[in-house]
Motif scaffolding. Structure first.
Motif, PDB file in Angstrom:
ATOM      1  N   LEU A   5      49.473   3.594 -38.870  1.00 16.61           N
ATOM      2  CA  LEU A   5      48.930   3.232 -40.173  1.00 16.61           C
ATOM      3  C   LEU A   5      47.454   2.876 -40.057  1.00 16.61           C
ATOM      4  N   GLU A   6      46.661   3.454 -40.936  1.00 20.40           N
ATOM      5  CA  GLU A   6      45.249   3.108 -41.002  1.00 20.40           C
ATOM      6  C   GLU A   6      45.121   1.777 -41.740  1.00 20.40           C
ATOM      7  N   GLU A   7      43.961   1.155 -41.594  1.00 20.10           N
ATOM      8  CA  GLU A   7      43.717  -0.163 -42.194  1.00 20.10           C
ATOM      9  C   GLU A   7      43.955  -0.151 -43.705  1.00 20.10           C
ATOM     10  N   MET A   8      43.543   0.920 -44.368  1.00 21.18           N
ATOM     11  CA  MET A   8      43.733   1.033 -45.813  1.00 21.18           C
ATOM     12  C   MET A   8      45.225   0.950 -46.176  1.00 21.18           C
ATOM     13  N   TRP A   9      46.072   1.645 -45.412  1.00 22.33           N
ATOM     14  CA  TRP A   9      47.517   1.640 -45.694  1.00 22.33           C
ATOM     15  C   TRP A   9      48.127   0.280 -45.385  1.00 22.33           C
ATOM     16  N   LEU A  10      47.629  -0.364 -44.346  1.00 23.40           N
ATOM     17  CA  LEU A  10      48.121  -1.706 -44.019  1.00 23.40           C
ATOM     18  C   LEU A  10      47.819  -2.685 -45.158  1.00 23.40           C
ATOM     19  N   ARG A  11      46.608  -2.611 -45.703  1.00 25.27           N
ATOM     20  CA  ARG A  11      46.248  -3.476 -46.832  1.00 25.27           C
ATOM     21  C   ARG A  11      47.114  -3.169 -48.056  1.00 25.27           C
ATOM     22  N   LEU A  12      47.326  -1.893 -48.306  1.00 20.66           N
ATOM     23  CA  LEU A  12      48.128  -1.489 -49.455  1.00 20.66           C
ATOM     24  C   LEU A  12      49.574  -1.961 -49.321  1.00 20.66           C
ATOM     25  N   ILE A  13      50.125  -1.856 -48.140  1.00 19.28           N
ATOM     26  CA  ILE A  13      51.496  -2.321 -47.907  1.00 19.28           C
ATOM     27  C   ILE A  13      51.567  -3.835 -48.068  1.00 19.28           C
ATOM     28  N   LYS A  14      50.568  -4.549 -47.566  1.00 20.36           N
ATOM     29  CA  LYS A  14      50.527  -6.012 -47.716  1.00 20.36           C
ATOM     30  C   LYS A  14      50.429  -6.386 -49.188  1.00 20.36           C
ATOM     31  N   GLU A  15      49.582  -5.695 -49.937  1.00 17.28           N
ATOM     32  CA  GLU A  15      49.428  -5.967 -51.366  1.00 17.28           C
ATOM     33  C   GLU A  15      50.725  -5.676 -52.115  1.00 17.28           C
ATOM     34  N   ALA A  16      51.371  -4.570 -51.782  1.00 18.36           N
ATOM     35  CA  ALA A  16      52.651  -4.230 -52.414  1.00 18.36           C
ATOM     36  C   ALA A  16      53.706  -5.278 -52.072  1.00 18.36           C
ATOM     37  N   SER A  17      53.696  -5.759 -50.839  1.00 17.50           N
ATOM     38  CA  SER A  17      54.633  -6.808 -50.426  1.00 17.50           C
ATOM     39  C   SER A  17      54.443  -8.067 -51.261  1.00 17.50           C
ATOM     40  N   ASP A  18      53.194  -8.442 -51.460  1.00 16.85           N
ATOM     41  CA  ASP A  18      52.893  -9.631 -52.256  1.00 16.85           C
ATOM     42  C   ASP A  18      53.301  -9.432 -53.710  1.00 16.85           C
ATOM     43  N   THR A  19      53.050  -8.254 -54.246  1.00 17.05           N
ATOM     44  CA  THR A  19      53.366  -7.964 -55.646  1.00 17.05           C
ATOM     45  C   THR A  19      54.868  -7.975 -55.892  1.00 17.05           C
ATOM     46  N   VAL A  20      55.606  -7.342 -55.012  1.00 19.50           N
ATOM     47  CA  VAL A  20      57.051  -7.207 -55.186  1.00 19.50           C
ATOM     48  C   VAL A  20      57.805  -8.440 -54.688  1.00 19.50           C
ATOM     49  N   GLY A  21      57.193  -9.186 -53.787  1.00 21.67           N
ATOM     50  CA  GLY A  21      57.852 -10.375 -53.252  1.00 21.67           C
ATOM     51  C   GLY A  21      58.790 -10.061 -52.100  1.00 21.67           C
ATOM     52  N   THR A  22      58.554  -8.942 -51.439  1.00 22.31           N
ATOM     53  CA  THR A  22      59.345  -8.535 -50.279  1.00 22.31           C
ATOM     54  C   THR A  22      58.383  -8.235 -49.141  1.00 22.31           C
ATOM     55  N   ASP A  23      58.717  -8.665 -47.938  1.00 21.55           N
ATOM     56  CA  ASP A  23      57.823  -8.449 -46.800  1.00 21.55           C
ATOM     57  C   ASP A  23      58.100  -7.093 -46.169  1.00 21.55           C
ATOM     58  N   TYR A  24      57.289  -6.115 -46.524  1.00 21.92           N
ATOM     59  CA  TYR A  24      57.422  -4.776 -45.954  1.00 21.92           C
ATOM     60  C   TYR A  24      56.701  -4.644 -44.621  1.00 21.92           C
ATOM     61  N   THR A  25      55.999  -5.678 -44.203  1.00 23.91           N
ATOM     62  CA  THR A  25      55.231  -5.588 -42.966  1.00 23.91           C
ATOM     63  C   THR A  25      56.082  -5.842 -41.720  1.00 23.91           C
ATOM     64  N   THR A  26      57.321  -6.239 -41.880  1.00 22.97           N
ATOM     65  CA  THR A  26      58.159  -6.553 -40.720  1.00 22.97           C
ATOM     66  C   THR A  26      58.471  -5.327 -39.871  1.00 22.97           C
ATOM     67  N   ASP A  27      58.424  -4.142 -40.467  1.00 28.63           N
ATOM     68  CA  ASP A  27      58.721  -2.914 -39.722  1.00 28.63           C
ATOM     69  C   ASP A  27      57.502  -2.348 -39.010  1.00 28.63           C
ATOM     70  N   ILE A  28      56.351  -2.984 -39.174  1.00 25.19           N
ATOM     71  CA  ILE A  28      55.111  -2.513 -38.552  1.00 25.19           C
ATOM     72  C   ILE A  28      54.903  -3.284 -37.253  1.00 25.19           C
ATOM     73  N   ASP A  29      54.727  -2.547 -36.154  1.00 25.93           N
ATOM     74  CA  ASP A  29      54.566  -3.232 -34.875  1.00 25.93           C
ATOM     75  C   ASP A  29      53.127  -3.732 -34.694  1.00 25.93           C
ATOM     76  N   SER A  30      52.877  -4.389 -33.591  1.00 27.25           N
ATOM     77  CA  SER A  30      51.576  -5.022 -33.358  1.00 27.25           C
ATOM     78  C   SER A  30      50.439  -4.003 -33.192  1.00 27.25           C
ATOM     79  N   ASP A  31      50.772  -2.748 -32.917  1.00 23.47           N
ATOM     80  CA  ASP A  31      49.762  -1.692 -32.796  1.00 23.47           C
ATOM     81  C   ASP A  31      49.614  -0.884 -34.083  1.00 23.47           C
TER      82      ASP A  31
END
Length: 79
Positions: A5-31
């Motif tokens: 994931l590029e930085e733009m997609w990471l930000r978008l996923i974080k924003e979507a997580s905040d909007t929906v109230g679900t943490d979608y970032t848990t499936d993204i590894d440290s790299d």
């Protein structure tokens, strides 16, 4: 198979997580990689959330159309 994931997609996923109230970032590894199957599931869940919100908005619009009565009807007639 994993997708980087590029930085733009990471930000978008974080924003979507905040909007929906679900943490979608848990499936993204440290790299910043995510399994393609997890990414597709995330897209599916977000699509469901959008449809749900659209249904709620449509219901609200229908209720307003059906039940709304202006409080100051005479004031609107003057304009």
């Amino acid at each position: 198979m994993k997708y980087k994931l590029e930085e733009m997609w990471l930000r978008l996923i974080k924003e979507a997580s905040d909007t929906v109230g679900t943490d979608y970032t848990t499936d993204i590894d440290s790299d910043d990689y995510i399994e393609v199957s997890d990414l597709l599931e995330l897209i599916e869940e977000l699509n469901y959330a959008v449809k749900h919100v659209q249904d709620e908005l449509d219901d609200f619009k229908n209720e307003v159309d059906e039940y709304y009565v202006p409080r100051y009807k005479d004031a609107y007639d003057i304009l």
